[in-house]
Design a protein around this motif. Structure first.
Motif, short mmCIF file in Angstrom:
data_model
loop_
_atom_site.label_atom_id
_atom_site.label_comp_id
_atom_site.label_asym_id
_atom_site.label_seq_id
_atom_site.Cartn_x
_atom_site.Cartn_y
_atom_site.Cartn_z
N MET A 145 1.15 -1.55 -0.02
CA MET A 145 0.01 0.16 0.16
C MET A 145 1.33 1.26 -0.22
SD MET A 145 -2.94 -0.25 2.13
CE MET A 145 -2.64 -0.31 3.55
N GLU A 146 1.96 1.10 0.15
CA GLU A 146 3.07 1.95 0.41
C GLU A 146 4.42 2.63 -0.47
OE1 GLU A 146 3.24 3.14 5.20
OE2 GLU A 146 1.44 2.76 5.58
N PRO A 147 4.17 2.18 -1.40
CA PRO A 147 4.98 1.75 -2.44
C PRO A 147 6.26 3.43 -2.18
CG PRO A 147 3.45 2.09 -4.16
CD PRO A 147 2.79 1.89 -2.31
N GLY A 148 7.80 2.44 -1.44
CA GLY A 148 8.69 3.97 -1.03
C GLY A 148 9.40 3.67 -0.34
N GLY A 149 7.93 2.95 1.13
CA GLY A 149 7.86 2.79 2.20
C GLY A 149 8.25 4.88 3.20
N GLN A 150 8.91 4.13 4.39
CA GLN A 150 9.29 5.29 5.34
C GLN A 150 9.68 6.57 4.89
OE1 GLN A 150 10.29 5.00 9.13
NE2 GLN A 150 10.44 2.94 8.55
#
Ligand code: NDP
Length: 310
Positions: free
Chosen positions: A35-40
């Motif tokens: 759901m969060e490509p790229g992450g933090q």
């Protein structure tokens, strides 16, 4: 059903690096970004400590470059989440949120970890405007200024010590009358002159409109409220590794981090590898995540060669 040689789950620095190495090795990796490509890094602004970017780079822009590099070597990137796995057989079975079933010879898990937040409206509003969950990443921007760190664990202690070297005064906000951190870290914090520990102290509000201008704290024993004139507010109350979807398929520690054999990316299941923050609660840097993502891909390649599947 689809058969793949190398499936990568997660799209932060570890996942993309694994993809670059696996793709260049001819493994035709398939990546599920979640759901969060790229992450933090997508919730980070300036990244100044990733080698190769002397002027610094914005977190989202850096992740875009990682993605482009992975795509250039024909990584099949899919913007979907993996919801279920079955690692009981030699062929690893994995299902996406739409029910698509994938059979993989190797799986690389790079789903990262998410920082925990206090849940205050002001904390969310001033995120990246002085509120941060990483002192090593963002502390430098507040060099010479008074800052606060929330938490009493090893991470909070490490962050406070790091900041104490570049900031004149570091307020450590500990909600109980003791710390959870290891004895040695507690001793270091206590013996550092410019770290002021506020015991039994909780945060009521981070103050400021467009940037942090202070923090209002309350002593939960006496009810006394104080405003600390800090310019940055570091939240260090723990992280949560994104391993729920594994549902016990791999060995994890009590906090849910995947256990890898020391010095490798090998998990408890042959053919399944892990890189990045999902297996690292100590360093948590983009560069270390990229490094362990690389290790995971090299080991996946080696495994496939040994099994005659490459
Ligand atoms: P921990 O879970 O160990 O500590 C979290 C800290 O935050 C505790 O002091 C906790 O207080 C506090 N806290 C939690 N929620 C809140 C809240 N809502 N408000 C205020 N305070 C809160 O997390 P860490 O990230 O520090 O460490 C995680 C693991 O990683 C640990 O096992 C640690 O030892 C390890 N680690 C090791 C390092 C190393 O070896 N160099 C470096 C960093 C981490 P309370 O105690 O009251 O619950």
């Amino acid at each position: 059903m689809e058969r793949v040689k190398c499936l990568i789950i997660g799209a932060g620095p570890a996942g993309y690096t694994a993809a670059i190495y696996a793709a260049r090795a001819g493994l035709k990796p398939v990546m599920y970004t979640g759901m969060e490509p790229g992450g933090q890094l997508m919730i980070t602004t300036d990244v100044e400590n990733y080698p190769g970017f002397p002027e610094g780079i914005q977190g989202p822009e850096m992740m875009e470059k990682f993605k482009e590099q992975a795509a250039r070597f024909d990584t099949d990137i899919r913007y979907e989440t993996i919801t279920k796995v079955d690692f009981s057989g030699e062929i690893k079975k994995v299902w996406s949120e739409t029910g698509h079933e994938i059979h993989a010879d190797t799986v690389i898990i790079a789903t990262g970890a998410s920082a925990k937040w206090l849940g205050l409206e002001s904390e969310q509003r001033l995120m990246n405007q002085g509120v941060s969950a990483c002192a090593v990443c963002d502390g430098f921007f507040f060099k010479g200024l008074e800052v606060a760190v929330v938490g009493g664990g090893d991470t909070a202690a490490e962050e406070a010590l790091y900041l104490s070297k570049i900031c004149p005064k570091v307020h450590m906000l500990v909600r109980r009358d003791q710390m959870r951190a290891s004895k040695i870290m507690q001793e270091r914090v206590k013996s550092t002159e410019n770290i002021i520990i506020h015991w039994n102290t909780e945060t009521e509000e981070v103050l400021g409109k467009d940037e942090v201008e202070g923090v209002r704290v309350v002593n939960n024993k006496t009810g006394e409220k104080t405003v600390l004139p800090v310019k940055a507010f570091f939240v260090a109350i723990g992280h949560k590794p994104n391993t729920e979807f594994l549902d016990g398929a791999l060995e994890t520690d009590s906090a849910g981090y995947i256990i890898v054999q020391p010095g490798t990316a090998k998990t408890s299941v042959e053919g399944v590898f892990a890189g990045g923050d999902v297996q690292d609660k100590v360093y948590r840097q983009a560069v270390t995540a990229a490094g362990t993502g690389c290790m995971a891909a090299l080991e996946a390649e080696r495994y496939l060669t040994e099994k005659g599947l490459a």
